[in-house]
Design an enzyme around this catalytic site. Structure first.
Site, mmCIF file in Angstrom:
data_model
loop_
_atom_site.group_PDB
_atom_site.id
_atom_site.type_symbol
_atom_site.label_atom_id
_atom_site.label_comp_id
_atom_site.label_asym_id
_atom_site.label_seq_id
_atom_site.Cartn_x
_atom_site.Cartn_y
_atom_site.Cartn_z
ATOM 1 N N HIS A 23 38.004 69.238 33.560
ATOM 2 C CA HIS A 23 38.125 68.176 32.398
ATOM 3 C C HIS A 23 38.716 67.092 32.431
ATOM 4 O O HIS A 23 39.553 67.035 33.214
ATOM 5 C CB HIS A 23 38.751 69.122 31.277
ATOM 6 C CG HIS A 23 37.865 70.328 30.503
ATOM 7 N ND1 HIS A 23 38.584 71.663 30.336
ATOM 8 C CD2 HIS A 23 36.546 70.102 30.038
ATOM 9 C CE1 HIS A 23 37.503 72.285 29.863
ATOM 10 N NE2 HIS A 23 36.535 71.543 29.544
ATOM 11 N N GLY A 24 38.553 65.884 31.965
ATOM 12 C CA GLY A 24 39.329 64.799 31.956
ATOM 13 C C GLY A 24 38.562 63.792 33.091
ATOM 14 O O GLY A 24 37.441 64.027 33.456
ATOM 15 N N HIS A 69 30.725 72.060 32.179
ATOM 16 C CA HIS A 69 31.866 71.255 31.398
ATOM 17 C C HIS A 69 32.467 70.296 32.317
ATOM 18 O O HIS A 69 32.274 70.525 33.402
ATOM 19 C CB HIS A 69 32.994 72.492 30.967
ATOM 20 C CG HIS A 69 32.611 73.258 29.802
ATOM 21 N ND1 HIS A 69 33.342 73.086 28.564
ATOM 22 C CD2 HIS A 69 31.816 74.185 29.654
ATOM 23 C CE1 HIS A 69 32.728 73.824 27.666
ATOM 24 N NE2 HIS A 69 31.791 74.597 28.168
ATOM 25 N N GLY A 70 33.342 69.445 31.729
ATOM 26 C CA GLY A 70 34.056 68.485 32.636
ATOM 27 C C GLY A 70 33.017 67.558 33.423
ATOM 28 O O GLY A 70 33.260 67.354 34.507
ATOM 29 N N SER A 83 32.351 64.655 32.919
ATOM 30 C CA SER A 83 32.589 63.263 32.974
ATOM 31 C C SER A 83 33.127 62.672 34.385
ATOM 32 O O SER A 83 33.647 63.522 34.888
ATOM 33 C CB SER A 83 33.573 62.694 32.082
ATOM 34 O OG SER A 83 33.217 62.803 30.850
ATOM 35 N N GLU A 117 32.486 81.757 28.873
ATOM 36 C CA GLU A 117 32.593 81.110 30.117
ATOM 37 C C GLU A 117 33.315 82.012 31.163
ATOM 38 O O GLU A 117 34.164 83.093 30.969
ATOM 39 C CB GLU A 117 33.695 79.928 29.962
ATOM 40 C CG GLU A 117 34.316 79.410 31.148
ATOM 41 C CD GLU A 117 34.887 77.951 31.110
ATOM 42 O OE1 GLU A 117 34.705 77.313 29.972
ATOM 43 O OE2 GLU A 117 35.743 77.517 31.872
ATOM 44 N N ASP A 175 36.097 80.992 24.778
ATOM 45 C CA ASP A 175 36.431 80.745 26.167
ATOM 46 C C ASP A 175 37.469 81.794 26.579
ATOM 47 O O ASP A 175 38.783 81.494 25.832
ATOM 48 C CB ASP A 175 36.783 79.282 26.117
ATOM 49 C CG ASP A 175 37.486 79.169 27.620
ATOM 50 O OD1 ASP A 175 37.369 79.963 28.501
ATOM 51 O OD2 ASP A 175 37.824 77.940 27.670
ATOM 52 N N ASP A 180 33.783 73.913 20.478
ATOM 53 C CA ASP A 180 33.991 73.949 21.726
ATOM 54 C C ASP A 180 35.250 74.440 22.078
ATOM 55 O O ASP A 180 36.251 74.188 21.521
ATOM 56 C CB ASP A 180 33.826 72.346 22.169
ATOM 57 C CG ASP A 180 34.248 72.089 23.642
ATOM 58 O OD1 ASP A 180 33.398 73.023 24.308
ATOM 59 O OD2 ASP A 180 34.575 71.063 23.897
HETATM 60 ZN ZN LIG Z 1 35.160 72.268 28.243
#
Ligand SMILES: [Zn+2]
Length: 286
Positions: A178-179, A208-209, A211, A132, A102, A80
């Protein structure tokens, strides 16, 4: 069985579901994530970020590969957020079957050049590549890479990027970070932008991200062309919230009594994601 990322995502692309990419940072999390994927009969991407690999040490890869081979569901082992060509070569040698390069923080032409170089090396060895374009946000210091402000992916640039780099999948910036989102921040996915990108680009798209975004938006994104969703923070929060609770009992000292309840809590969150991504039962399609 151990597979590469391209083969794993091709089936998701054809059948409108998303494969969860769960970031793991230790052996107990690895076992928990593979176990829940087998229970749900869902294809799996075990994602390991360079910081996580530094934490576990490269030697853990032998165990990850062995567990993937023994799994009753298809598993890709994904590096990743690699950021340099050298890092990608090391990841390939370490045994990853899928890598992300990335270059999203670089100017477009430099991102293309780096991604193409990494893709040529990986493809020569049958390993698939995620690039990305656009930058996703970052909510706090514990989050992976990201920028304060999201730079959204431009659909026509995505077409050029995929054609010039040869990537197998593309991470897009459509409104995630992210986070974990702070309470004042209301994340919102630009689903119309996703539709535009998906209409023009024919490789699987990656979020991505993932969450903390509203479930209904994530579910819709899966039906609009997202075929891989990275989940890191949500499973780790579930794991560590339970761990703090368990550790309140100061008489405990054995990992084999302390960790299992935390792993069980992590599996509940992972199972919710598998269902949300419509990936449950999809191992039968491979
Ligand atoms: Zn990511």
């Amino acid at each position: 069985m151990l597979v590469n990322g391209r083969d794993l995502l091709a089936v998701a692309h054809d059948n409108d579901f998303a494969v969860p990419a769960f970031n793991i940072s230790d052996y107990a999390m690895l076992n928990g994530i593979v176990d829940i994927s087998e229970e749900k009969q869902a294809p799996l991407i075990v994602a390991i970020h360079p910081d996580e690999l530094r934490h576990t040490g490269d030697d853990v890869m032998a165990s990850v590969i062995a567990r993937a081979h023994r799994a009753s569901v298809p598993v890709a082992i994904h590096f990743d957020h690699g950021t340099t060509y050298e890092q990608i070569l090391l990841a390939i040698r370490t045994g990853f079957t899928s890598i992300m390069i990335d270059g999203s923080m670089l100017p477009f032409a430099e991102n293309v050049a780096l991604t193409r170089r990494a893709t040529e090396a990986a493809h020569a060895l049958g390993i698939s590549v995620e690039g990305e374009l656009g930058t996703i946000g970052k909510t706090d210091a514990e989050a992976e890479d990201g920028t304060d402000a999201i730079i959204y992916t431009v659909p026509d640039d995505a077409v050029t990027f995929v054609a010039e780099t040869g990537v197998d999948s593309l991470a897009v910036a459509i409104g995630t970070s992210h986070g974990i989102y702070p309470s004042w921040m209301k994340p919102e996915l630009k689903l119309d932008l996703l539709q535009d990108i998906a209409a023009k680009v024919d490789v699987p798209l990656v979020l991505h991200g993932g969450s903390g975004n509203p479930d209904d938006e994530i579910a819709r994104s899966v039906k609009l062309g997202i075929n891989k969703i990275n989940i890191s923070s949500d499973i780790k929060v579930a794991y560590h919230d339970k761990l703090r609770e368990v550790l309140a009992d100061t008489s405990l000292r054995e990992p084999n009594t302390i960790q299992p309840p935390a792993i069980a809590a992590m599996k509940v969150t992972a199972a919710q994601k598998i269902d949300l991504f419509d990936a449950a039962g999809k191992a039968a399609l491979y």
